[in-house]
Design an enzyme around this catalytic site. Structure first.
Site, PDB file in Angstrom:
ATOM      1  N   HIS A  17       0.834  -1.207   0.000  1.00  0.00           N
ATOM      2  CA  HIS A  17       0.000   0.000   0.000  1.00  0.00           C
ATOM      3  C   HIS A  17       0.874   1.263   0.000  1.00  0.00           C
ATOM      4  CE1 HIS A  17      -3.057  -2.711   2.248  1.00  0.00           C
ATOM      5  NE2 HIS A  17      -3.634  -2.426   1.088  1.00  0.00           N
ATOM      6  N   LYS A  41     -15.801  -7.022   4.853  1.00  0.00           N
ATOM      7  CA  LYS A  41     -14.895  -8.042   5.389  1.00  0.00           C
ATOM      8  C   LYS A  41     -14.746  -7.698   6.880  1.00  0.00           C
ATOM      9  CE  LYS A  41     -12.003  -7.233   1.291  1.00  0.00           C
ATOM     10  NZ  LYS A  41     -10.703  -6.665   0.878  1.00  0.00           N
ATOM     11  N   ARG A  90      -2.122  -5.991  -8.568  1.00  0.00           N
ATOM     12  CA  ARG A  90      -0.984  -6.871  -8.340  1.00  0.00           C
ATOM     13  C   ARG A  90      -0.862  -7.926  -9.417  1.00  0.00           C
ATOM     14  NH1 ARG A  90      -3.105  -7.702  -2.421  1.00  0.00           N
ATOM     15  NH2 ARG A  90      -4.944  -7.216  -3.651  1.00  0.00           N
ATOM     16  N   SER A 128      -2.948  -7.784   2.702  1.00  0.00           N
ATOM     17  CA  SER A 128      -3.229  -7.710   4.136  1.00  0.00           C
ATOM     18  C   SER A 128      -3.587  -9.095   4.668  1.00  0.00           C
ATOM     19  CB  SER A 128      -4.384  -6.743   4.413  1.00  0.00           C
ATOM     20  OG  SER A 128      -4.059  -5.453   3.954  1.00  0.00           O
TER      21      SER A 128
HETATM   22  P1  ADP Z   1     -10.017  -3.454  -0.314  1.00  0.00           P
HETATM   23  O1  ADP Z   1     -10.680  -4.155   0.824  1.00  0.00           O
HETATM   24  O2  ADP Z   1     -10.723  -2.229  -0.777  1.00  0.00           O
HETATM   25  O3  ADP Z   1      -9.578  -4.332  -1.450  1.00  0.00           O
HETATM   26  P2  ADP Z   1      -7.255  -3.331   0.511  1.00  0.00           P
HETATM   27  O4  ADP Z   1      -6.720  -2.625   1.694  1.00  0.00           O
HETATM   28  O5  ADP Z   1      -7.139  -4.826   0.516  1.00  0.00           O
HETATM   29  O6  ADP Z   1      -8.735  -2.847   0.377  1.00  0.00           O
HETATM   30  O7  ADP Z   1      -6.596  -2.789  -0.800  1.00  0.00           O
HETATM   31  C1  ADP Z   1      -6.720  -1.461  -1.219  1.00  0.00           C
HETATM   32  C2  ADP Z   1      -6.120  -1.330  -2.597  1.00  0.00           C
HETATM   33  O8  ADP Z   1      -4.728  -1.551  -2.542  1.00  0.00           O
HETATM   34  C3  ADP Z   1      -6.667  -2.308  -3.626  1.00  0.00           C
HETATM   35  O9  ADP Z   1      -6.719  -1.671  -4.886  1.00  0.00           O
HETATM   36  C4  ADP Z   1      -5.632  -3.399  -3.642  1.00  0.00           C
HETATM   37  O10 ADP Z   1      -5.605  -4.072  -4.876  1.00  0.00           O
HETATM   38  C5  ADP Z   1      -4.378  -2.587  -3.440  1.00  0.00           C
HETATM   39  N1  ADP Z   1      -3.282  -3.367  -2.848  1.00  0.00           N
HETATM   40  C6  ADP Z   1      -3.294  -4.145  -1.742  1.00  0.00           C
HETATM   41  N2  ADP Z   1      -2.096  -4.724  -1.534  1.00  0.00           N
HETATM   42  C7  ADP Z   1      -1.293  -4.301  -2.547  1.00  0.00           C
HETATM   43  C8  ADP Z   1       0.055  -4.573  -2.936  1.00  0.00           C
HETATM   44  N3  ADP Z   1       0.830  -5.416  -2.265  1.00  0.00           N
HETATM   45  N4  ADP Z   1       0.503  -3.967  -4.037  1.00  0.00           N
HETATM   46  C9  ADP Z   1      -0.284  -3.147  -4.753  1.00  0.00           C
HETATM   47  N5  ADP Z   1      -1.554  -2.854  -4.483  1.00  0.00           N
HETATM   48  C10 ADP Z   1      -2.065  -3.435  -3.385  1.00  0.00           C
END
Ligand code: ADP
Length: 160
Positions: A17, A41, A90, A128
């Site tokens: 992130h 979630k 990703r 995450s």
């Molecule tokens: P959500 O529940 O909205 O998917 P996340 O916190 O899991 O929220 O992710 C927020 C954004 O960050 C999403 O677009 C996700 O694809 C992106 N993201 C999460 N981890 C990574 C990573 N390792 N590299 C790039 N983008 C990421």
């Protein structure tokens, strides 16, 4: 002034992130990280814990703000006068969900543009949920999340 909104659950924030936040600064004047309060979630951390974790992780990055929000992303975008939504991509596996989300947001707000950014290769496997699973099994999350997040994860599992 181009304001970008980077929404997500950030449960918890990872270096993936942070990588996306830094990249988004190249295309926006101001980035607002929107921490989703009412995530479907069931999150491990409360919204205020997640906001604090993100704040600490981006400390020192001028032009980045952190806020929690509830309700529709397009309403948050309008309220903040944002001109784009940032999302991270990703792998192909992210595409279908992200595609649906982006087009839904466009349907709700015609001018909502979603910009997809790719993280550095070393973060393409990182999520995450992977981090939470490692922590739950008492593995090391060093290098995957900032130190304060690693401690918070340890704290949660010590209590559990
Ligand atoms: P959500 O529940 O909205 O998917 P996340 O916190 O899991 O929220 O992710 C927020 C954004 O960050 C999403 O677009 C996700 O694809 C992106 N993201 C999460 N981890 C990574 C990573 N390792 N590299 C790039 N983008 C990421």
């Amino acid at each position: 002034m181009r304001t970008a909104i980077y929404p997500g659950s950030f449960d918890p924030i990872t270096y993936g992130h942070v990588d996306i936040i830094k990249r988004s600064l190249a295309i926006a004047d101001r980035v607002i990280v929107g921490v989703l309060g009412n995530s479907a979630k069931r999150p491990l951390f409360t919204a205020s814990e997640r906001v604090e974790q993100v704040r600490l992780a981006v400390r020192g990055l001028r032009r980045v703000e952190v806020e929690s929000f509830d309700g529709l992303l397009v309403d948050f975008l309008r309220r903040k006068h944002g001109s784009m939504v940032i999302r991270g991509l990703r792998a192909v596996s992210d595409f279908e969900y992200e595609f649906q989300l982006a087009l839904t947001n466009r349907r709700l707000e015609r001018t909502a543009e979603t910009v997809f950014l790719m993280p550095a290769e070393r973060y393409t496997f990182l999520s995450s949920s992977v981090v939470k699973e490692i922590a739950r099994l008492r593995g090391s999350v060093r290098g995957l999340v900032p130190p304060h997040v690693a401690s918070a994860l340890k704290g949660k599992h010590r209590l559990a």
